[in-house]
Design a protein around this motif. Structure first.
Motif, PDB file in Angstrom:
ATOM      1  N   THR A 195       0.822  -1.221   0.000  1.00 19.98           N
ATOM      2  CA  THR A 195       0.000   0.000   0.000  1.00 19.98           C
ATOM      3  C   THR A 195       0.848   1.260   0.000  1.00 19.98           C
ATOM      4  O   THR A 195       0.342   2.357  -0.210  1.00 19.98           O
ATOM      5  CB  THR A 195      -0.920   0.028   1.234  1.00 19.98           C
ATOM      6  N   SER A 196       2.146   1.124   0.223  1.00 19.08           N
ATOM      7  CA  SER A 196       3.018   2.300   0.293  1.00 19.08           C
ATOM      8  C   SER A 196       4.454   1.906   0.001  1.00 19.08           C
ATOM      9  O   SER A 196       4.883   0.771   0.281  1.00 19.08           O
ATOM     10  CB  SER A 196       2.934   2.937   1.688  1.00 19.08           C
ATOM     11  N   ALA A 197       5.222   2.854  -0.521  1.00 21.96           N
ATOM     12  CA  ALA A 197       6.650   2.630  -0.760  1.00 21.96           C
ATOM     13  C   ALA A 197       7.416   2.488   0.549  1.00 21.96           C
ATOM     14  O   ALA A 197       8.552   1.989   0.558  1.00 21.96           O
ATOM     15  CB  ALA A 197       7.218   3.795  -1.566  1.00 21.96           C
ATOM     16  N   GLN A 198       6.807   2.905   1.652  1.00 21.96           N
ATOM     17  CA  GLN A 198       7.454   2.745   2.962  1.00 21.96           C
ATOM     18  C   GLN A 198       7.625   1.271   3.311  1.00 21.96           C
ATOM     19  O   GLN A 198       8.389   0.931   4.216  1.00 21.96           O
ATOM     20  CB  GLN A 198       6.602   3.421   4.052  1.00 21.96           C
ATOM     21  N   GLU A 199       6.930   0.394   2.614  1.00 21.63           N
ATOM     22  CA  GLU A 199       6.994  -1.042   2.890  1.00 21.63           C
ATOM     23  C   GLU A 199       8.035  -1.761   2.040  1.00 21.63           C
ATOM     24  O   GLU A 199       8.076  -2.999   2.023  1.00 21.63           O
ATOM     25  CB  GLU A 199       5.617  -1.676   2.645  1.00 21.63           C
ATOM     26  N   LEU A 200       8.872  -1.006   1.331  1.00 22.82           N
ATOM     27  CA  LEU A 200       9.790  -1.607   0.365  1.00 22.82           C
ATOM     28  C   LEU A 200      11.183  -1.886   0.909  1.00 22.82           C
ATOM     29  O   LEU A 200      12.092  -2.193   0.135  1.00 22.82           O
ATOM     30  CB  LEU A 200       9.914  -0.700  -0.867  1.00 22.82           C
ATOM     31  N   SER A 201      11.384  -1.791   2.207  1.00 30.33           N
ATOM     32  CA  SER A 201      12.719  -2.044   2.756  1.00 30.33           C
ATOM     33  C   SER A 201      13.192  -3.451   2.377  1.00 30.33           C
ATOM     34  O   SER A 201      12.478  -4.437   2.562  1.00 30.33           O
ATOM     35  CB  SER A 201      12.692  -1.895   4.279  1.00 30.33           C
ATOM     36  N   GLY A 202      14.392  -3.509   1.813  1.00 31.76           N
ATOM     37  CA  GLY A 202      14.980  -4.778   1.402  1.00 31.76           C
ATOM     38  C   GLY A 202      14.589  -5.226   0.010  1.00 31.76           C
ATOM     39  O   GLY A 202      15.072  -6.269  -0.462  1.00 31.76           O
ATOM     40  N   ALA A 203      13.751  -4.481  -0.687  1.00 28.85           N
ATOM     41  CA  ALA A 203      13.262  -4.892  -2.006  1.00 28.85           C
ATOM     42  C   ALA A 203      14.326  -4.709  -3.086  1.00 28.85           C
ATOM     43  O   ALA A 203      15.220  -3.861  -2.979  1.00 28.85           O
ATOM     44  CB  ALA A 203      12.027  -4.094  -2.367  1.00 28.85           C
ATOM     45  N   ARG A 204      14.208  -5.518  -4.131  1.00 29.59           N
ATOM     46  CA  ARG A 204      15.025  -5.338  -5.344  1.00 29.59           C
ATOM     47  C   ARG A 204      14.253  -4.390  -6.264  1.00 29.59           C
ATOM     48  O   ARG A 204      13.112  -4.678  -6.649  1.00 29.59           O
ATOM     49  CB  ARG A 204      15.242  -6.670  -6.052  1.00 29.59           C
ATOM     50  N   ILE A 205      14.871  -3.281  -6.614  1.00 31.21           N
ATOM     51  CA  ILE A 205      14.148  -2.237  -7.354  1.00 31.21           C
ATOM     52  C   ILE A 205      14.843  -1.947  -8.674  1.00 31.21           C
ATOM     53  O   ILE A 205      16.016  -1.534  -8.701  1.00 31.21           O
ATOM     54  CB  ILE A 205      14.029  -0.951  -6.513  1.00 31.21           C
ATOM     55  N   CYS A 206      14.123  -2.140  -9.770  1.00 27.18           N
ATOM     56  CA  CYS A 206      14.645  -1.817 -11.100  1.00 27.18           C
ATOM     57  C   CYS A 206      14.597  -0.305 -11.308  1.00 27.18           C
ATOM     58  O   CYS A 206      13.562   0.339 -11.078  1.00 27.18           O
ATOM     59  CB  CYS A 206      13.815  -2.503 -12.183  1.00 27.18           C
ATOM     60  N   VAL A 207      15.707   0.257 -11.767  1.00 22.70           N
ATOM     61  CA  VAL A 207      15.788   1.689 -12.036  1.00 22.70           C
ATOM     62  C   VAL A 207      16.732   1.902 -13.212  1.00 22.70           C
ATOM     63  O   VAL A 207      17.727   1.180 -13.373  1.00 22.70           O
ATOM     64  CB  VAL A 207      16.267   2.465 -10.791  1.00 22.70           C
ATOM     65  N   GLN A 208      16.419   2.891 -14.039  1.00 26.52           N
ATOM     66  CA  GLN A 208      17.226   3.125 -15.233  1.00 26.52           C
ATOM     67  C   GLN A 208      18.450   3.973 -14.911  1.00 26.52           C
ATOM     68  O   GLN A 208      18.362   4.990 -14.205  1.00 26.52           O
ATOM     69  CB  GLN A 208      16.406   3.810 -16.321  1.00 26.52           C
TER      70      GLN A 208
END
Length: 364
Positions: free
Chosen positions: A160-173
């Motif tokens: 429900t929020s980006a605040q929950e993304l700790s530890g996530a693998r995030i694709c970025v250009q």
């Protein structure tokens, strides 16, 4: 004493020599309106404009393939929001919106290609920022799309929020403002993440869809474009967090202010067209029948505002007739008539029932 008396008598004698005349009365105020001063402008020569006219087309750098903004269709014709603003410039300076050649440019090369003179305009979902504006000898002509960076994630994760993304693998250009914004966002909140840095939006989509990363971050408009071409768009959600301001628009070299003005006012002409209720379907009739001074000035019926930029009188008319007013461009490329179905939001007119940030200076 005798000298003082003689001086006083001399002054009295001289005062009496004017024959008793009275001071001339002040001129009565006139009720006539002051004559209007007409300014006559001579366009400063633009090196880029002269080159474009000799060459016969505008060279425009665009994204290699971002749905809604710049992409070749099945026939190889370039389409999209950024593409249409290049066409608007071509309509203004050459009278033909079709006289554009598009060069697909990776994010890492976009500014150097413009600096080297390989393109006349960079119209490639590029954010206006302090360091880019002041440190690269480039100018951002205008904002065409007010955006912000967000995150796309599979619905199945239940986020429900980006605040929950700790530890996530995030694709970025790589080479984008998104990469720096992502680092700032997590660092400011004491969160950790694993960046999966890729060279293009297409590669980010591929990795994201094949579990190469948990989340994809980019400008929200770019995420909407990417989602529209995934195998199952409905299985993905764009989180509500907006972590940055991203004013997107065309970029030109800083050494030709007249060319910058031409690109800037080509954008503004589309916005003014919407403000005045014009469209590609009505503008020809409006040019014949309009009595509103603003409309007449914009369409070249009254005054010669094109001459100030070295353009023809009908430069703005040609933009609206051939490319459309802003609302037409938005609707077909990224809005209700497109797969992206983006709301106007911040990109609504300042005067709309639900006001946005879209605003053009007056043409007068």
């Amino acid at each position: 004493m005798i000298r003082r008396l003689a001086a006083a008598l001399l002054i009295l004698a001289l005062a009496g020599c004017d024959g008793g005349s009275k001071p001339a009365p002040a001129a009565a105020p006139s009720n006539k309106p002051a004559a209007r001063v007409e300014a006559h402008y001579k366009a400063t020569p633009s090196k880029v404009l002269n080159t474009v006219r000799k060459r016969g087309y505008v060279a425009c750098g665009v994204n290699p393939g971002l749905p809604g903004f710049a992409y070749p269709d099945v026939r190889g014709n370039w389409r999209g929001f950024d593409v249409d603003f290049c066409r608007a410039v071509a309509a203004a300076v050459l009278g033909d919106a079709g006289k554009v050649r598009f060069t697909p440019i990776p994010a890492r090369d976009r500014f150097s290609a413009l600096q080297r003179g390989e393109i006349d305009i960079l119209s490639r979902n590029t954010s206006w920022s302090y360091s880019r504006d002041t440190g690269l000898a480039l100018d951002f002509a205008a904002t065409t799309y007010f955006d912000g960076q967000g995150f796309m994630a599979p619905k199945a994760l239940g986020l429900t929020s980006a605040q929950e993304l700790s530890g996530a693998r995030i694709c970025v250009q790589a080479g984008t403002a998104s990469e720096d914004n992502l680092a700032d966002f997590f660092r400011a909140r004491g969160l950790t993440y694993k960046p999966v840095v890729v060279a293009s939006e297409a590669e980010a989509r591929r990795l994201y869809e094949n579990d190469g990363c948990d989340v994809f971050t980019a400008d929200i408009s770019a995420l909407a474009g990417s989602r529209s071409v995934l195998n199952n768009p409905g299985a993905h959600v764009i989180l509500p967090d907006v972590i940055s301001k991203e004013p997107l628009g065309p970029v030109v070299r800083q050494n030709d202010p007249v060319w910058a003005d031409i690109v800037r006012w080509s954008v503004y002409a589309t916005i003014l067209g919407e403000e005045l209720g014009l469209s590609s379907k009505t503008v020809t009739q409006a040019r014949e029948t309009a009595s509103d001074p603003q409309t007449r000035r914009l369409l070249g019926v009254e005054g010669d505002y094109g001459a100030m930029l070295g353009l023809s009188k009908d430069w703005a008319y040609q933009i609206i007739r051939q490319v459309g007013a802003y609302h037409e461009i938005f609707r077909r490329d990224v809005g209700a008539a497109s797969p992206l179905k983006l709301d106007r939001g911040l990109n609504a007119l300042w005067s709309a029932p639900k006001p946005g940030l879209l605003y053009a200076p007056p043409l007068r």
